[in-house]
Motif scaffolding. Structure first.
Motif, PDB file in Angstrom:
ATOM      1  N   LEU A  65      20.817  83.426   9.740  1.00 56.02           N
ATOM      2  CA  LEU A  65      21.369  83.755  10.845  1.00 56.02           C
ATOM      3  C   LEU A  65      21.557  85.158  11.319  1.00 56.02           C
ATOM      4  CD1 LEU A  65      24.981  81.785   9.733  1.00 56.02           C
ATOM      5  CD2 LEU A  65      23.482  81.059  11.504  1.00 56.02           C
ATOM      6  N   PHE A  66      21.602  86.226  10.573  1.00 59.58           N
ATOM      7  CA  PHE A  66      21.285  87.516  10.864  1.00 59.58           C
ATOM      8  C   PHE A  66      20.062  87.735  11.647  1.00 59.58           C
ATOM      9  CE2 PHE A  66      20.410  91.957   9.779  1.00 59.58           C
ATOM     10  CZ  PHE A  66      21.233  92.556  10.366  1.00 59.58           C
ATOM     11  N   GLU A  67      18.940  87.309  10.770  1.00 60.36           N
ATOM     12  CA  GLU A  67      17.736  87.667  11.205  1.00 60.36           C
ATOM     13  C   GLU A  67      17.221  86.671  12.584  1.00 60.36           C
ATOM     14  OE1 GLU A  67      15.378  89.997  10.287  1.00 60.36           O
ATOM     15  OE2 GLU A  67      16.850  90.940   8.986  1.00 60.36           O
ATOM     16  N   MET A  68      17.565  85.615  12.687  1.00 58.19           N
ATOM     17  CA  MET A  68      16.869  84.704  13.596  1.00 58.19           C
ATOM     18  C   MET A  68      17.975  84.498  14.817  1.00 58.19           C
ATOM     19  SD  MET A  68      14.837  82.069  11.463  1.00 58.19           S
ATOM     20  CE  MET A  68      13.426  82.319  10.415  1.00 58.19           C
ATOM     21  N   LEU A  73      26.221  90.904  10.610  1.00 61.62           N
ATOM     22  CA  LEU A  73      25.840  90.493   9.223  1.00 61.62           C
ATOM     23  C   LEU A  73      27.096  90.160   8.538  1.00 61.62           C
ATOM     24  CD1 LEU A  73      23.935  90.884   6.897  1.00 61.62           C
ATOM     25  CD2 LEU A  73      24.886  93.496   6.727  1.00 61.62           C
ATOM     26  N   ALA A  74      28.371  90.663   9.208  1.00 60.87           N
ATOM     27  CA  ALA A  74      29.581  90.273   8.503  1.00 60.87           C
ATOM     28  C   ALA A  74      30.095  88.990   8.926  1.00 60.87           C
ATOM     29  CB  ALA A  74      30.791  90.962   9.143  1.00 60.87           C
ATOM     30  N   LEU A  75      29.818  88.357  10.105  1.00 63.20           N
ATOM     31  CA  LEU A  75      30.001  86.824  10.432  1.00 63.20           C
ATOM     32  C   LEU A  75      29.008  85.879   9.524  1.00 63.20           C
ATOM     33  CD1 LEU A  75      31.334  84.492  11.921  1.00 63.20           C
ATOM     34  CD2 LEU A  75      29.583  84.995  13.552  1.00 63.20           C
ATOM     35  N   ILE A  79      30.301  82.957   6.690  1.00 69.32           N
ATOM     36  CA  ILE A  79      29.651  81.817   6.770  1.00 69.32           C
ATOM     37  C   ILE A  79      29.154  81.461   5.227  1.00 69.32           C
ATOM     38  CG2 ILE A  79      28.001  80.184   7.691  1.00 69.32           C
ATOM     39  CD1 ILE A  79      28.624  81.547  10.330  1.00 69.32           C
ATOM     40  N   GLU A  80      28.227  82.233   4.917  1.00 65.00           N
ATOM     41  CA  GLU A  80      27.547  82.285   3.463  1.00 65.00           C
ATOM     42  C   GLU A  80      28.695  81.946   2.418  1.00 65.00           C
ATOM     43  OE1 GLU A  80      25.066  84.703   0.257  1.00 65.00           O
ATOM     44  OE2 GLU A  80      25.730  85.858   1.782  1.00 65.00           O
TER      45      GLU A  80
END
Length: 98
Positions: A65-68, A73-75, A79-80
């Motif tokens: 989610l963060f990279e693509m 990062l916090a969201l 989610i993780e």
């Protein structure tokens, strides 16, 4: 070696390697658990496979989610964490079910 002088590229590579290993090992555990479920048709094994799959997905999804998708990062970590929590709840329930 001070933790404050860590090269960000090295950390990103290490993180990618660890997340890949989590995906491989978690996927294998999920596969073998699902295979046992298909052989025995035991509900608790099906739930166990679902729980392991959810945990594995949770561990891998934050980075994707963060990279693509450029999610913060916090969201991504939230989610993780929610997926890992849900997976652990499913695993706990699978151990309780008769």
């Amino acid at each position: 070696m001070s933790p404050h002088n860590t090269d960000p590229v090295t950390v990103m590579i290490a993180l990618a390697v660890v997340k890949t290993l989590i995906l491989v090992v978690g996927g294998a555990i999920t596969y073998f658990t699902f295979k046992a479920f298909r052989r025995t048709h035991r509900r608790e094994l099906g739930l166990l496979a679902l729980g392991f799959g959810t945990v594995t997905l949770g561990f891998v999804l934050a980075g994707l989610l963060f990279e693509m998708l450029e999610v913060t990062l916090a969201l991504g970590i939230l989610i993780e964490s929610l997926l890992v929590l849900g997976g652990f709840l499913i695993i706990a329930y699978s151990l309780y079910v008769d």
